[in-house]
Design a protein around this motif. Structure first.
Motif, PDB file in Angstrom:
ATOM      1  N   ARG A 173     -51.234 -10.656  93.524  1.00  0.00           N
ATOM      2  CA  ARG A 173     -52.265 -11.417  93.956  1.00  0.00           C
ATOM      3  C   ARG A 173     -53.445 -11.120  93.298  1.00  0.00           C
ATOM      4  N   ASP A 174     -53.908  -9.868  93.208  1.00  0.00           N
ATOM      5  CA  ASP A 174     -55.186  -9.706  92.800  1.00  0.00           C
ATOM      6  C   ASP A 174     -55.369  -9.842  91.074  1.00  0.00           C
ATOM      7  N   ASN A 175     -53.972  -9.708  90.329  1.00  0.00           N
ATOM      8  CA  ASN A 175     -54.051  -9.844  89.130  1.00  0.00           C
ATOM      9  C   ASN A 175     -53.736 -11.195  88.377  1.00  0.00           C
ATOM     10  N   CYS A 176     -53.239 -11.955  89.201  1.00  0.00           N
ATOM     11  CA  CYS A 176     -52.523 -13.294  88.714  1.00  0.00           C
ATOM     12  C   CYS A 176     -53.317 -14.551  89.308  1.00  0.00           C
ATOM     13  N   GLN A 177     -53.860 -14.178  90.351  1.00  0.00           N
ATOM     14  CA  GLN A 177     -54.597 -15.478  91.141  1.00  0.00           C
ATOM     15  C   GLN A 177     -55.969 -15.851  90.389  1.00  0.00           C
ATOM     16  N   ASP A 178     -55.732 -17.073  89.598  1.00  0.00           N
ATOM     17  CA  ASP A 178     -56.892 -17.440  88.800  1.00  0.00           C
ATOM     18  C   ASP A 178     -57.406 -18.965  89.222  1.00  0.00           C
ATOM     19  N   LEU A 179     -56.912 -19.405  90.344  1.00  0.00           N
ATOM     20  CA  LEU A 179     -57.135 -20.955  90.902  1.00  0.00           C
ATOM     21  C   LEU A 179     -56.802 -21.957  89.784  1.00  0.00           C
ATOM     22  N   LYS A 180     -55.865 -21.438  88.786  1.00  0.00           N
ATOM     23  CA  LYS A 180     -55.534 -22.574  87.904  1.00  0.00           C
ATOM     24  C   LYS A 180     -54.033 -22.972  87.998  1.00  0.00           C
ATOM     25  N   ILE A 181     -53.613 -24.291  87.756  1.00  0.00           N
ATOM     26  CA  ILE A 181     -52.280 -24.529  88.052  1.00  0.00           C
ATOM     27  C   ILE A 181     -51.371 -23.944  87.080  1.00  0.00           C
ATOM     28  N   GLY A 182     -50.136 -23.116  87.414  1.00  0.00           N
ATOM     29  CA  GLY A 182     -49.322 -22.489  86.768  1.00  0.00           C
ATOM     30  C   GLY A 182     -49.632 -20.900  87.036  1.00  0.00           C
ATOM     31  N   ALA A 183     -50.201 -20.528  87.605  1.00  0.00           N
ATOM     32  CA  ALA A 183     -50.617 -18.908  87.953  1.00  0.00           C
ATOM     33  C   ALA A 183     -49.397 -18.105  88.307  1.00  0.00           C
ATOM     34  N   GLY A 184     -48.386 -19.005  88.981  1.00  0.00           N
ATOM     35  CA  GLY A 184     -47.195 -18.326  89.526  1.00  0.00           C
ATOM     36  C   GLY A 184     -46.707 -18.562  91.176  1.00  0.00           C
ATOM     37  N   LYS A 185     -45.753 -17.871  91.251  1.00  0.00           N
ATOM     38  CA  LYS A 185     -45.427 -17.808  92.939  1.00  0.00           C
ATOM     39  C   LYS A 185     -44.639 -16.703  93.138  1.00  0.00           C
ATOM     40  N   MET A 186     -44.722 -16.239  94.414  1.00  0.00           N
ATOM     41  CA  MET A 186     -43.893 -15.001  94.684  1.00  0.00           C
ATOM     42  C   MET A 186     -43.300 -15.402  96.272  1.00  0.00           C
ATOM     43  N   TRP A 187     -42.155 -14.834  96.579  1.00  0.00           N
ATOM     44  CA  TRP A 187     -41.499 -14.817  97.632  1.00  0.00           C
ATOM     45  C   TRP A 187     -40.575 -13.781  98.079  1.00  0.00           C
ATOM     46  N   TRP A 188     -40.283 -13.481  99.113  1.00  0.00           N
ATOM     47  CA  TRP A 188     -39.533 -12.175  99.588  1.00  0.00           C
ATOM     48  C   TRP A 188     -38.560 -12.653 100.557  1.00  0.00           C
ATOM     49  N   VAL A 189     -37.686 -11.648 100.792  1.00  0.00           N
ATOM     50  CA  VAL A 189     -36.414 -11.730 101.630  1.00  0.00           C
ATOM     51  C   VAL A 189     -36.014 -10.280 102.032  1.00  0.00           C
ATOM     52  N   PRO A 190     -35.463 -10.351 103.312  1.00  0.00           N
ATOM     53  CA  PRO A 190     -35.006  -9.116 103.808  1.00  0.00           C
ATOM     54  C   PRO A 190     -34.009  -8.445 103.066  1.00  0.00           C
ATOM     55  N   VAL A 191     -33.927  -7.239 103.084  1.00  0.00           N
ATOM     56  CA  VAL A 191     -32.601  -6.314 102.255  1.00  0.00           C
ATOM     57  C   VAL A 191     -32.021  -5.785 103.271  1.00  0.00           C
ATOM     58  N   LEU A 192     -30.638  -5.886 103.211  1.00  0.00           N
ATOM     59  CA  LEU A 192     -30.042  -5.366 104.441  1.00  0.00           C
ATOM     60  C   LEU A 192     -29.408  -3.736 103.936  1.00  0.00           C
ATOM     61  N   GLY A 193     -29.633  -3.391 102.722  1.00  0.00           N
ATOM     62  CA  GLY A 193     -29.278  -2.217 102.107  1.00  0.00           C
ATOM     63  C   GLY A 193     -29.497  -1.904 100.870  1.00  0.00           C
ATOM     64  N   VAL A 194     -29.750  -0.411 100.608  1.00  0.00           N
ATOM     65  CA  VAL A 194     -29.995  -0.198  99.106  1.00  0.00           C
ATOM     66  C   VAL A 194     -29.136   1.123  99.017  1.00  0.00           C
ATOM     67  N   GLU A 195     -28.552   1.400  97.664  1.00  0.00           N
ATOM     68  CA  GLU A 195     -27.928   2.611  97.349  1.00  0.00           C
ATOM     69  C   GLU A 195     -28.231   3.101  95.998  1.00  0.00           C
ATOM     70  N   ARG A 196     -28.760   4.164  95.914  1.00  0.00           N
ATOM     71  CA  ARG A 196     -28.671   5.055  94.726  1.00  0.00           C
ATOM     72  C   ARG A 196     -27.224   5.312  94.209  1.00  0.00           C
ATOM     73  N   ILE A 197     -26.927   4.614  93.094  1.00  0.00           N
ATOM     74  CA  ILE A 197     -25.562   4.906  92.680  1.00  0.00           C
ATOM     75  C   ILE A 197     -25.176   6.321  92.107  1.00  0.00           C
ATOM     76  N   ARG A 198     -26.029   6.939  91.540  1.00  0.00           N
ATOM     77  CA  ARG A 198     -25.686   8.255  90.966  1.00  0.00           C
ATOM     78  C   ARG A 198     -25.825   9.197  92.136  1.00  0.00           C
ATOM     79  N   THR A 199     -26.612   9.146  93.307  1.00  0.00           N
ATOM     80  CA  THR A 199     -26.457  10.206  94.225  1.00  0.00           C
ATOM     81  C   THR A 199     -25.730   9.705  95.637  1.00  0.00           C
ATOM     82  N   GLY A 200     -25.635   8.658  95.930  1.00  0.00           N
ATOM     83  CA  GLY A 200     -25.356   7.988  97.152  1.00  0.00           C
ATOM     84  C   GLY A 200     -26.272   7.889  98.171  1.00  0.00           C
ATOM     85  N   GLU A 201     -27.704   8.105  97.740  1.00  0.00           N
ATOM     86  CA  GLU A 201     -28.344   7.945  98.916  1.00  0.00           C
ATOM     87  C   GLU A 201     -28.750   6.714  99.251  1.00  0.00           C
TER      88      GLU A 201
END
Length: 133
Positions: free
Chosen positions: A74-102
């Motif tokens: 927001r701090d770097n993209c918000q310029d109050l002009k049309i076309g500044a962009g959008k952001m959205w977020w969704v829950p993540v159920l899980g993440v795995e680092r493939i190499r280590t299994g973490e």
């Protein structure tokens, strides 16, 4: 955990990445995209009327880091002009680092093991002819 997705102007990318990395938010995927946003396509519009943007995707471990990442964008993209962009977020159920299994929070953190070569974070400059992730 949350997946934050944002689409914004390409010229804001470097500043957004610098702020994210300064806040110790890493693991950012960047993709060049085209689109028209809330303007929509009207009759007679051509594919060339689509606007070039970048899309970033970031998985964060909790709501605190989600808010920090949102503020960086927001701090770097918000310029109050049309076309500044959008952001959205969704829950993540899980993440795995493939190499280590973490999993989950451990898979999102920077590895500090001496057994792993070259794990220091660094900012990659992007160029139009070079895809970055």
């Amino acid at each position: 955990m949350f997946l934050l997705i944002a689409v914004f102007n390409q010229y804001d990318l470097k500043d957004v990445l610098e702020d994210l990395f300064n806040e110790n938010i890493e693991g950012v995927t960047v993709t060049d995209v085209i689109g028209k946003g809330s303007f929509g396509l009207k009759e007679g519009d051509e594919v060339s009327d689509l606007i070039e943007k970048v899309k970033i995707e970031i998985v964060v471990s909790d709501e605190k880091h989600l808010k920090i990442a949102q503020a960086c964008i927001r701090d770097n993209c918000q310029d109050l002009k049309i076309g500044a962009g959008k952001m959205w977020w969704v829950p993540v159920l899980g993440v795995e680092r493939i190499r280590t299994g973490e999993r989950d929070r451990e898979a999102l953190s920077t590895q500090r093991s001496e057994d792993i070569v070259d794990v220091s974070p660094h900012l990659i400059e992007t160029h139009e002819d070079t895809p970055s992730t």
